[in-house]
Design a protein around this motif. Structure first.
Motif, PDB file in Angstrom:
ATOM      1  N   ALA A  59      69.250  66.368  21.532  1.00 37.05           N
ATOM      2  CA  ALA A  59      69.735  67.579  20.820  1.00 37.05           C
ATOM      3  C   ALA A  59      71.383  67.924  20.778  1.00 37.05           C
ATOM      4  CB  ALA A  59      69.237  68.953  21.587  1.00 37.05           C
ATOM      5  N   GLN A  60      72.221  67.554  22.101  1.00 35.89           N
ATOM      6  CA  GLN A  60      73.692  67.796  21.913  1.00 35.89           C
ATOM      7  C   GLN A  60      74.240  66.724  21.151  1.00 35.89           C
ATOM      8  OE1 GLN A  60      75.077  70.374  23.289  1.00 35.89           O
ATOM      9  NE2 GLN A  60      73.185  71.182  24.446  1.00 35.89           N
ATOM     10  N   LEU A  61      73.797  65.617  21.100  1.00 35.52           N
ATOM     11  CA  LEU A  61      74.549  64.611  20.251  1.00 35.52           C
ATOM     12  C   LEU A  61      74.274  64.474  18.938  1.00 35.52           C
ATOM     13  CD1 LEU A  61      73.739  61.521  22.735  1.00 35.52           C
ATOM     14  CD2 LEU A  61      75.636  62.744  22.473  1.00 35.52           C
ATOM     15  N   ALA A  62      73.293  65.130  18.353  1.00 40.33           N
ATOM     16  CA  ALA A  62      72.886  65.511  16.973  1.00 40.33           C
ATOM     17  C   ALA A  62      73.943  66.584  16.539  1.00 40.33           C
ATOM     18  CB  ALA A  62      71.774  66.070  17.254  1.00 40.33           C
ATOM     19  N   ARG A  63      74.590  67.328  17.473  1.00 42.09           N
ATOM     20  CA  ARG A  63      75.686  68.334  16.832  1.00 42.09           C
ATOM     21  C   ARG A  63      76.983  67.487  16.570  1.00 42.09           C
ATOM     22  NH1 ARG A  63      75.778  72.950  21.439  1.00 42.09           N
ATOM     23  NH2 ARG A  63      76.691  74.083  19.692  1.00 42.09           N
ATOM     24  N   ILE A  64      77.193  66.499  16.819  1.00 39.94           N
ATOM     25  CA  ILE A  64      78.359  65.704  16.343  1.00 39.94           C
ATOM     26  C   ILE A  64      78.064  65.027  15.099  1.00 39.94           C
ATOM     27  CG2 ILE A  64      80.153  63.959  17.113  1.00 39.94           C
ATOM     28  CD1 ILE A  64      79.382  64.599  19.877  1.00 39.94           C
ATOM     29  N   ARG A  65      78.878  65.334  14.047  1.00 36.69           N
ATOM     30  CA  ARG A  65      78.373  64.944  12.778  1.00 36.69           C
ATOM     31  C   ARG A  65      79.474  64.144  11.898  1.00 36.69           C
ATOM     32  NH1 ARG A  65      73.914  67.343  12.033  1.00 36.69           N
ATOM     33  NH2 ARG A  65      73.720  69.473  12.609  1.00 36.69           N
ATOM     34  N   ASP A  66      80.658  63.823  12.685  1.00 36.38           N
ATOM     35  CA  ASP A  66      81.582  62.941  12.048  1.00 36.38           C
ATOM     36  C   ASP A  66      82.398  62.244  12.982  1.00 36.38           C
ATOM     37  OD1 ASP A  66      84.189  64.193  12.796  1.00 36.38           O
ATOM     38  OD2 ASP A  66      83.311  66.071  11.739  1.00 36.38           O
ATOM     39  N   HIS A 106      79.357  55.949  11.824  1.00 35.51           N
ATOM     40  CA  HIS A 106      79.829  57.154  11.177  1.00 35.51           C
ATOM     41  C   HIS A 106      81.234  56.804  10.504  1.00 35.51           C
ATOM     42  CE1 HIS A 106      76.964  60.496  12.378  1.00 35.51           C
ATOM     43  NE2 HIS A 106      76.551  59.674  13.356  1.00 35.51           N
ATOM     44  N   ALA A 107      82.077  55.943  11.096  1.00 33.61           N
ATOM     45  CA  ALA A 107      83.106  55.578  10.444  1.00 33.61           C
ATOM     46  C   ALA A 107      83.077  54.718   9.295  1.00 33.61           C
ATOM     47  CB  ALA A 107      83.869  54.769  11.428  1.00 33.61           C
ATOM     48  N   ASP A 108      81.960  53.902   9.117  1.00 33.20           N
ATOM     49  CA  ASP A 108      81.507  52.932   8.044  1.00 33.20           C
ATOM     50  C   ASP A 108      81.214  53.872   7.005  1.00 33.20           C
ATOM     51  OD1 ASP A 108      82.665  50.616   9.016  1.00 33.20           O
ATOM     52  OD2 ASP A 108      80.910  49.974   9.998  1.00 33.20           O
ATOM     53  N   HIS A 109      80.438  54.712   7.398  1.00 33.51           N
ATOM     54  CA  HIS A 109      79.769  55.696   6.139  1.00 33.51           C
ATOM     55  C   HIS A 109      80.332  56.916   5.864  1.00 33.51           C
ATOM     56  CE1 HIS A 109      76.611  52.640   7.801  1.00 33.51           C
ATOM     57  NE2 HIS A 109      76.465  52.871   6.352  1.00 33.51           N
ATOM     58  N   ALA A 110      81.400  57.452   6.709  1.00 33.84           N
ATOM     59  CA  ALA A 110      82.165  58.794   6.399  1.00 33.84           C
ATOM     60  C   ALA A 110      82.832  58.669   4.891  1.00 33.84           C
ATOM     61  CB  ALA A 110      83.001  58.880   7.454  1.00 33.84           C
ATOM     62  N   ASP A 111      82.837  59.923   4.442  1.00 36.64           N
ATOM     63  CA  ASP A 111      83.791  60.112   3.102  1.00 36.64           C
ATOM     64  C   ASP A 111      84.833  60.793   3.790  1.00 36.64           C
ATOM     65  OD1 ASP A 111      84.916  60.755   0.861  1.00 36.64           O
ATOM     66  OD2 ASP A 111      83.311  62.425   0.412  1.00 36.64           O
ATOM     67  N   HIS A 112      85.859  60.059   4.052  1.00 34.28           N
ATOM     68  CA  HIS A 112      87.173  60.636   4.744  1.00 34.28           C
ATOM     69  C   HIS A 112      87.974  61.674   3.781  1.00 34.28           C
ATOM     70  CE1 HIS A 112      86.813  58.426   8.287  1.00 34.28           C
ATOM     71  NE2 HIS A 112      86.380  57.488   7.668  1.00 34.28           N
ATOM     72  N   GLY A 113      87.611  61.231   2.466  1.00 37.76           N
ATOM     73  CA  GLY A 113      88.417  62.341   1.619  1.00 37.76           C
ATOM     74  C   GLY A 113      89.823  62.282   1.743  1.00 37.76           C
ATOM     75  N   GLU A 114      90.372  63.518   1.889  1.00 34.83           N
ATOM     76  CA  GLU A 114      91.832  63.674   2.088  1.00 34.83           C
ATOM     77  C   GLU A 114      92.079  63.664   3.605  1.00 34.83           C
ATOM     78  OE1 GLU A 114      92.800  67.651   0.729  1.00 34.83           O
ATOM     79  OE2 GLU A 114      91.803  67.290  -1.195  1.00 34.83           O
ATOM     80  N   HIS A 115      90.894  63.394   4.651  1.00 35.77           N
ATOM     81  CA  HIS A 115      91.075  63.417   5.932  1.00 35.77           C
ATOM     82  C   HIS A 115      91.644  61.797   6.466  1.00 35.77           C
ATOM     83  CE1 HIS A 115      90.210  67.569   6.291  1.00 35.77           C
ATOM     84  NE2 HIS A 115      89.030  67.356   5.652  1.00 35.77           N
ATOM     85  N   ASP A 116      92.847  61.478   6.156  1.00 37.47           N
ATOM     86  CA  ASP A 116      93.043  59.976   6.833  1.00 37.47           C
ATOM     87  C   ASP A 116      94.011  60.101   7.996  1.00 37.47           C
ATOM     88  OD1 ASP A 116      92.034  57.649   6.101  1.00 37.47           O
ATOM     89  OD2 ASP A 116      93.637  57.124   4.635  1.00 37.47           O
ATOM     90  N   GLY A 117      94.286  61.150   8.469  1.00 37.09           N
ATOM     91  CA  GLY A 117      95.135  61.222   9.675  1.00 37.09           C
ATOM     92  C   GLY A 117      94.507  61.125  11.060  1.00 37.09           C
ATOM     93  N   LEU A 118      95.439  61.390  12.082  1.00 37.76           N
ATOM     94  CA  LEU A 118      95.154  61.251  13.192  1.00 37.76           C
ATOM     95  C   LEU A 118      94.188  61.974  13.891  1.00 37.76           C
ATOM     96  CD1 LEU A 118      95.837  59.760  16.227  1.00 37.76           C
ATOM     97  CD2 LEU A 118      97.218  61.619  16.488  1.00 37.76           C
ATOM     98  N   ILE A 119      93.904  63.232  13.618  1.00 36.07           N
ATOM     99  CA  ILE A 119      92.941  64.157  14.226  1.00 36.07           C
ATOM    100  C   ILE A 119      91.587  63.849  13.583  1.00 36.07           C
ATOM    101  CG2 ILE A 119      92.340  66.639  14.733  1.00 36.07           C
ATOM    102  CD1 ILE A 119      94.622  65.493  16.638  1.00 36.07           C
ATOM    103  N   GLU A 120      91.723  63.995  12.204  1.00 33.04           N
ATOM    104  CA  GLU A 120      90.195  63.871  11.528  1.00 33.04           C
ATOM    105  C   GLU A 120      90.106  62.885  10.768  1.00 33.04           C
ATOM    106  OE1 GLU A 120      90.080  67.516   9.081  1.00 33.04           O
ATOM    107  OE2 GLU A 120      90.149  68.792  10.867  1.00 33.04           O
ATOM    108  N   GLY A 121      90.753  61.828  10.605  1.00 31.63           N
ATOM    109  CA  GLY A 121      90.675  60.508   9.806  1.00 31.63           C
ATOM    110  C   GLY A 121      90.576  59.265  10.338  1.00 31.63           C
ATOM    111  N   ARG A 122      90.788  58.150   9.670  1.00 39.24           N
ATOM    112  CA  ARG A 122      90.802  56.809  10.137  1.00 39.24           C
ATOM    113  C   ARG A 122      91.797  56.413  11.075  1.00 39.24           C
ATOM    114  NH1 ARG A 122      89.939  55.369   4.014  1.00 39.24           N
ATOM    115  NH2 ARG A 122      87.924  55.617   3.726  1.00 39.24           N
ATOM    116  N   ALA A 123      92.737  57.017  10.802  1.00 35.91           N
ATOM    117  CA  ALA A 123      93.886  56.737  11.728  1.00 35.91           C
ATOM    118  C   ALA A 123      93.554  57.030  13.269  1.00 35.91           C
ATOM    119  CB  ALA A 123      95.281  57.392  11.248  1.00 35.91           C
TER     120      ALA A 123
END
Length: 147
Positions: A59-66, A106-123
Motif C-alpha cells: 500500500a505504501q509502495l503503490a503511492r509512488i507513481r513515477d 517506470h523509467a521505460d514506460h514514463a511519459d517524461h514530456g517536458e520533465h527531462d531534468g534532474l529532479i523530475e526527469g531522465r537526467a
C-alpha cells in the motif's frame, strides 16, 4: 538502462558496503542518522527496521507513481541505497533489486514530456544509476538531503 541495471543488481547481491566503498551514509535525517550520530544503536535499528517495514508494505509502495528522483522510484532507490550502506540489520539491501527493477520499469514506460531534468526527469534517473554503478558521487545527494 539495461546494462547499468545489471551492474547495479550484481553490486547489490555482492554487498552494498563493498560496492559503495564502505562510505555510505544514513538515508535521511529523520531515519537512522540520529542514531548513528549519537551512537544510539537501538534508535538506529528501530529506524532501519521501520524503513524496511515500509518497503514491505504494498500500500505504501503503490503511492509512488513515477520514476523521478524527487518523490519517485529513483528517489526511493537512492534513499534506500544510501541507508543500506550503513544498515546494521542488513535488511535494507534485500529491497534493492526489486526497487531497481521497479524504477527501470517506470523509467521505460514514463511519459517524461517536458520533465527531462534532474529532479523530475531522465537526467535524475541516469545520474542515480551512474552513481550506483560507478560507486562514485558528484556530490548531488545533498540536494535530496541524502548524505
Amino acid at each position: 538502462f539495461a546494462m547499468v541495471a545489471a551492474a547495479v543488481v550484481v553490486a547489490a547481491v555482492q554487498g552494498v558496503g563493498a560496492f559503495a566503498g564502505g562510505q555510505g551514509a544514513a538515508a535521511v535525517a529523520a531515519g537512522p542518522a540520529p542514531g548513528i550520530a549519537t551512537g544510539d544503536h537501538a534508535r538506529r535499528q528501530r529506524a532501519e527496521l521501520a524503513l524496511a517495514a515500509w518497503l514491505s508494505d504494498p500500500a505504501q509502495l503503490a503511492r509512488i507513481r513515477d520514476p523521478a528522483l524527487c518523490h519517485g522510484w529513483a528517489g526511493l532507490l537512492a534513499t534506500v541505497w544510501h541507508a543500506s550502506c550503513d544498515d546494521s540489520t542488513g535488511e535494507l539491501a534485500t529491497h534493492l533489486p526489486g526497487l531497481l527493477a521497479t524504477l527501470l520499469h517506470h523509467a521505460d514506460h514514463a511519459d517524461h514530456g517536458e520533465h527531462d531534468g534532474l529532479i523530475e526527469g531522465r537526467a535524475g534517473v541516469a545520474l542515480l544509476l551512474h552513481t550506483m554503478t560507478a560507486g562514485t558521487s558528484t556530490r548531488w545527494e545533498p540536494c535530496l538531503l541524502i548524505t
